[in-house]
Design a protein around this motif. Structure first.
Motif: not given
Length: 153
Positions: A104-119
């Motif tokens: 739950e925690e790591e999936l949310e952090q990962h998605i936020r990273f991709e959306e806010r930084v990587l993409f």
């Protein structure tokens, strides 16, 4: 003064919609815990979501999106490491609350990273041809949920 969020290119929008459903998975896991739902029920849903939605999503990103940046790019290395970590967490066979909490925690952090930084970085680096190619390969499909056990309600 706040900066206005960058508009997501339409080629990447289907992936962002998939990210939204991934965030909903994290919310559903949290909701299940808050309602004292048997972790086995949560695990059944999480496994279904992983097989049905996350694996194809990860494969799409790894094959067609991440390659826009150099493979030695630190953001790409981080995203790939997080994909590996999430795959390991989902592959745990026991329905341990600790493992589900980490998912739950790591999936949310990962998605936020991709959306806010990587993409945003990928969008800046991508050529119009690359974006058109992504659009051809990956079309938005209606999200189909598994409603056999809506433990989060």
């Amino acid at each position: 003064m706040k900066t206005k969020p960058q508009k997501r290119h339409k080629a990447l929008q289907p992936l962002s919609r998939e990210h939204h459903h991934g965030l909903l998975l994290s919310w559903k896991i949290r909701s299940g815990f808050n309602k004292n739902i048997d972790p086995k029920r949560i695990k059944i849903y999480a496994d279904w979501f992983f097989e049905t939605h996350l694996i194809p999503h990860f494969e799409m990103e790894e094959a067609h999106i991440f390659s826009i940046l150099d493979e030695n790019n630190e953001l790409i290395k981080r995203a790939l490491a997080e994909h590996r970590r999430l795959k390991r967490l989902f592959s745990e066979t026991d329905a341990e609350p600790k493992t589900l909490s980490k998912i739950e925690e790591e999936l949310e952090q990962h998605i936020r990273f991709e959306e806010r930084v990587l993409f945003p970085e990928i969008q800046k680096a991508a050529t119009e041809e690359q974006l058109v190619q992504i659009e051809k390969i990956h079309q938005s499909e209606p999200f189909e949920d598994n409603l056999e056990d809506e433990f989060w309600k």
